[in-house]
Design a protein around this motif. Structure first.
Motif: not given
Lengths: 318, 318
Positions: B39-40, B80-81, B253-255, B259-262
């Motif tokens: 996603g990022a 999804e990639n 890039y998308d942070m 952050l969601d995974a962190v």
């Protein structure tokens, strides 16, 4: 020589750490930090703010926000100081007055550090000059440097150079926003104006760059370096003094007393105070924002919802 | 353009983080990290080691130490990639064999990263070349770089340049010992020999310099950059991927997915795994020692006696 003999390390654990607990410290902790700094050969140790009681709500703060002379004397009484560590306090240009200072002959304070925004530089200069006349060493510390725009900052530096006897003028990265190239740029800018004084650096750790940026300051010629034990300080905290001492090669410094104080007095504070790298502090750093918003977020029950905080910052800005 | 389009970010959260938990991860966490990297728009995501079961005690490690093809397929299935994030695995030159690789046509792995000490560089070259012939992209990652002495390192670089088709050769600061000037020196040394490949940097955070040193690598021309979410990794951990993405300006890039995974998957690991800056890790970094000693100390009941650990290191060395 592998070291610069004219580097001065200022440990501001109690002063900057006081922003995490409204300067309510157990006096035993303050004394231990002072003792560690003396044992380690740290050049200056800053034990708090001397703010004006009428400019704050004094009942909301502990004694190290005002640093009355008896409080300081009690903290240092009987502590061995073989390497001549000097005592510092900080005064905010907008929260302190010249009336808060007595003649140096009556005080155990050696260094008065005046913290200021660029907009308050005239107050800062007046305060620093009065402190100088009273017999103190002085520095002027320009806060939130990453948010100051060029023409006013340049003018302030010129004025400080011409109108004060400060020993050093500090780059204070209050937002923890700077990258190394910006540190280089700022030290060079300061050097354009500051010819008769040293340059200092006080870095915050929002992006885990406080120690790195301090080193980059050294590489460009900064001589006054701030740190706090284990990085204790508001939000993401500061450049850890123990890392700085590990880097500097001056044989007069000794890391052991610092590690002893970290073990016995700073790590236990983790039970009541939270500081260090967290994503919300990082996000305000990246966006060059005051950390207040992230500190409030970290006090909220949503502290771990990082996506929500990211979006919260975006909405605020647009 | 404000960014280098040829920079490649490699998230190695699961691979390096696997050194904290013997690669026993909940498959849901591995999947979430993979999903976040996709996603990022992270260029590569490394999901573990492919070590040889006969060269380890396989019952002591989880599945992400071996990365059997079905394990990898299960981790990425249905995710999804959209930006084409590629899949990486790491092979240790002294704990993996060419027999552990199948032809690329039968594998979902894109990149094989070969980790090696200088002494094992011939094994690393053979492994990387075989992986290349089988159809994989490859890198060679030189570990413990701060402890390698010049003539052998130079020779190894020359050999890697001449004898492999690796995409990049990595500076791996396993000890977290490097300062910015040493990063500059090493990138320049690599550039003397590595003419047909890129240079990569993988930094550890013993001295809170992992992110800073990664930036210094970028400034000197390194193009392959390693990070892990929230710095997850052995001891002091790594350069946090979220900080790196905050620094890089490439709009692909998308942070937010990071952050969601962190929030949901990495911070909860703090309940069972400890990582990040601690004084013992700092001390081995400053002394340019393997972190093993400090990691053992942090597992002992004396973990907070920093003075004792400092003296323990001194005795060992004299």
């Amino acid at each position: 020589m592998m070291f610069y003999p004219d580097i001065r390390v200022v440990d501001c654990t109690i002063r900057d750490g006081g922003l995490t607990n409204d300067s309510y410290f157990d006096p035993a902790v303050v004394r231990a930090v002072y003792e560690a700094a003396c044992g380690a050969g740290i050049d200056y140790v800053e034990l708090g703010y001397r703010n004006n009681r009428e400019m704050l709500a004094p009942q909301e703060f502990g004694p190290y926000r005002f640093c009355d002379e008896p409080v300081l004397r009690k903290a240092v009484e009987g502590v061995e100081n073989p390497k001549g560590t000097k005592l510092a306090i900080m005064m905010d240009s907008h929260k302190s007055t010249v009336g808060d200072l007595m003649p140096k002959a009556d005080s155990i304070v050696d260094l008065v550090r005046v913290a200021t925004y660029v907009k308050d530089v005239d107050k800062a200069i007046a305060l620093a000059q009065r402190a100088h006349e009273l017999g103190y060493e002085t520095t002027i510390n320009i806060m939130a440097i990453s948010a100051e725009s060029s023409p006013f900052l340049d003018e302030a530096l010129q004025q400080i150079e011409e109108e004060t006897k400060a020993l050093a003028v500090y780059i204070v990265d209050s937002y923890g926003a700077l990258y190394s190239e910006e540190v280089h740029f700022l030290v060079e800018k300061f050097q354009m104006y500051i010819k008769t004084k040293e340059i200092g650096v006080h870095m915050h750790n929002n992006q885990q760059l406080a120690f790195a940026n301090t080193i980059e300051g050294i590489i460009k010629g900064a001589k006054y370096l701030d740190g706090t034990l284990y990085g204790l300080g508001r939000g993401a905290g500061n450049c850890p003094t123990e890392l700085l001492i590990g880097f500097l090669k001056n044989p007069k410094y000794d890391m052991l007393p610092l590690l002893d104080a970290v073990s016995r007095h700073i790590l236990p504070l983790k039970q009541s105070i939270e500081w260090g790298y967290r994503v919300p502090y990082m996000l305000t750093g990246v966006r060059n924002l005051h950390p207040a918003e992230s500190i409030r977020w970290m006090d909220s029950p949503e502290k771990h919802d990082l996506v929500k905080f990211y979006k919260h910052l975006e909405v605020d800005l647009e």
